[in-house]
Design a protein around this motif. Sequence first.
Motif, mmCIF file in Angstrom:
data_model
loop_
_atom_site.group_PDB
_atom_site.id
_atom_site.type_symbol
_atom_site.label_atom_id
_atom_site.label_comp_id
_atom_site.label_asym_id
_atom_site.label_seq_id
_atom_site.Cartn_x
_atom_site.Cartn_y
_atom_site.Cartn_z
ATOM 1 N N GLN A 108 92.257 25.939 -7.739
ATOM 2 C CA GLN A 108 92.547 24.502 -7.769
ATOM 3 C C GLN A 108 93.657 24.198 -6.759
ATOM 4 O O GLN A 108 94.514 25.049 -6.509
ATOM 5 C CB GLN A 108 93.061 24.100 -9.164
ATOM 6 C CG GLN A 108 92.124 24.415 -10.303
ATOM 7 C CD GLN A 108 91.061 23.350 -10.500
ATOM 8 O OE1 GLN A 108 91.034 22.358 -9.778
ATOM 9 N NE2 GLN A 108 90.191 23.566 -11.457
ATOM 10 N N LEU A 158 87.136 32.551 -5.587
ATOM 11 C CA LEU A 158 86.139 31.574 -6.052
ATOM 12 C C LEU A 158 85.400 32.068 -7.284
ATOM 13 O O LEU A 158 84.560 31.365 -7.826
ATOM 14 C CB LEU A 158 85.100 31.324 -4.949
ATOM 15 C CG LEU A 158 85.593 30.762 -3.624
ATOM 16 C CD1 LEU A 158 84.468 30.782 -2.601
ATOM 17 C CD2 LEU A 158 86.123 29.348 -3.799
ATOM 18 N N GLY A 183 88.968 36.830 -7.427
ATOM 19 C CA GLY A 183 88.767 36.187 -8.744
ATOM 20 C C GLY A 183 89.904 35.266 -9.137
ATOM 21 O O GLY A 183 90.305 34.383 -8.367
ATOM 22 N N GLY A 184 90.446 35.494 -10.330
ATOM 23 C CA GLY A 184 91.505 34.620 -10.831
ATOM 24 C C GLY A 184 92.912 34.996 -10.384
ATOM 25 O O GLY A 184 93.891 34.511 -10.960
ATOM 26 N N ARG A 217 85.943 32.480 -22.544
ATOM 27 C CA ARG A 217 85.415 33.625 -21.801
ATOM 28 C C ARG A 217 84.580 34.570 -22.668
ATOM 29 O O ARG A 217 83.917 35.460 -22.148
ATOM 30 C CB ARG A 217 86.575 34.463 -21.238
ATOM 31 C CG ARG A 217 87.262 33.847 -20.071
ATOM 32 C CD ARG A 217 88.361 34.772 -19.575
ATOM 33 N NE ARG A 217 88.970 34.257 -18.389
ATOM 34 C CZ ARG A 217 88.497 34.477 -17.152
ATOM 35 N NH1 ARG A 217 87.450 35.221 -16.960
ATOM 36 N NH2 ARG A 217 89.096 33.947 -16.108
HETATM 37 N N1 UDP Z 1 87.122 28.665 -8.480
HETATM 38 C C1 UDP Z 1 87.078 27.921 -7.322
HETATM 39 N N2 UDP Z 1 85.966 27.174 -7.048
HETATM 40 C C2 UDP Z 1 84.898 27.136 -7.864
HETATM 41 C C3 UDP Z 1 84.930 27.928 -9.046
HETATM 42 C C4 UDP Z 1 86.058 28.685 -9.318
HETATM 43 O O1 UDP Z 1 88.020 27.937 -6.546
HETATM 44 O O2 UDP Z 1 83.923 26.453 -7.556
HETATM 45 C C5 UDP Z 1 88.319 29.456 -8.757
HETATM 46 C C6 UDP Z 1 88.978 29.167 -10.093
HETATM 47 O O3 UDP Z 1 89.825 28.024 -9.960
HETATM 48 C C7 UDP Z 1 89.730 30.451 -10.336
HETATM 49 C C8 UDP Z 1 88.836 31.499 -9.656
HETATM 50 O O4 UDP Z 1 87.949 30.793 -8.827
HETATM 51 O O5 UDP Z 1 90.970 30.422 -9.689
HETATM 52 C C9 UDP Z 1 87.954 32.315 -10.598
HETATM 53 O O6 UDP Z 1 88.649 32.761 -11.619
HETATM 54 P P1 UDP Z 1 88.055 33.599 -12.820
HETATM 55 O O7 UDP Z 1 89.210 33.793 -13.719
HETATM 56 O O8 UDP Z 1 86.799 33.017 -13.355
HETATM 57 O O9 UDP Z 1 87.652 34.951 -12.079
HETATM 58 P P2 UDP Z 1 87.653 36.419 -12.636
HETATM 59 O O10 UDP Z 1 89.036 36.926 -12.421
HETATM 60 O O11 UDP Z 1 87.225 36.347 -14.057
HETATM 61 O O12 UDP Z 1 86.630 37.053 -11.737
#
Ligand code: UDP
Length: 247
Positions: A108, A158, A183-184, A217
């Motif tokens: 974001q 993403l 990821g996050g 989740r």
């Molecule tokens: N995100 C983004 N654009 C999107 C979908 C997700 O920038 O269209 C970002 C979201 O804000 C977060 C990251 O992608 O910062 C994904 O985080 P998530 O925790 O789902 O990833 P994980 O660590 O579980 O793979």
Amino acid sequence: MLSYFAKLYSKTKEEFYQDVAKNLKEEKRMFIVTANPETFNHGIEDSDFNDLLLNENTTLIPDGIGIVKSAQMLKYPVKERITGVDLASKLLELGSSHHLKIALLGAQEEVLNSLIKVINNNYPNLKIIKYENGYTKDKDKFFTALKSLEPDICLVALGIPAQEKLIYKHLNKFKKGIFVGVGGSFDVLSGTKKRAPKLFQKLNIEWLYRLIKEPKRIKRFYQNNIKFIFKVRKLKKERKAHENSSK
Ligand code: UDP
């Protein structure tokens, strides 16, 4: 799925960081995928993602404990977890100490702005050459414009599989650079979300902390892990049967 296990990085986290530092120094290109059960499931269900995982330019590291334990159960020499968030943090550190250039795509807008502040305060010699939040429609544009800027590090947050697919699509535009789907991690490194306390990390139950903090989740976690556990158990049985028949 065995080919994914066979491709996993099998040395220690410290050795991996040394490899990354060496590639940065020698201006080599690297595409790192941080593997969780979800990553392997995507590979099985999506042939493009399968190609991406098995491509010779892809380095697959064991991010999740489920991957490490399953690999060990199947007798692959995987040592320990190398998480995306630790790697991202290490890259910021290396980037600052060597005065390198970084590009950031994802998360974001507020998260990204907080991360930029953190970088400017804590990693002052790292130069942010391009950044964009992860909610713009045309993300290909980011990479097209990035080409001439020649980043040393490019972090894409993403979520899986979008981040990996996007990097893979544009990777050949670049001669050098460490490209990682993280990821996050921007949420954590920016201070927006807390990472699991050290005890959870040590006991390898960081996933449990995330589920407690973000119950939405649970469905995703359950679906991915159940599928994965069944596949691993099946592989283990097949392997055992094969071993017994060749005795
Ligand atoms: N995100 C983004 N654009 C999107 C979908 C997700 O920038 O269209 C970002 C979201 O804000 C977060 C990251 O992608 O910062 C994904 O985080 P998530 O925790 O789902 O990833 P994980 O660590 O579980 O793979």
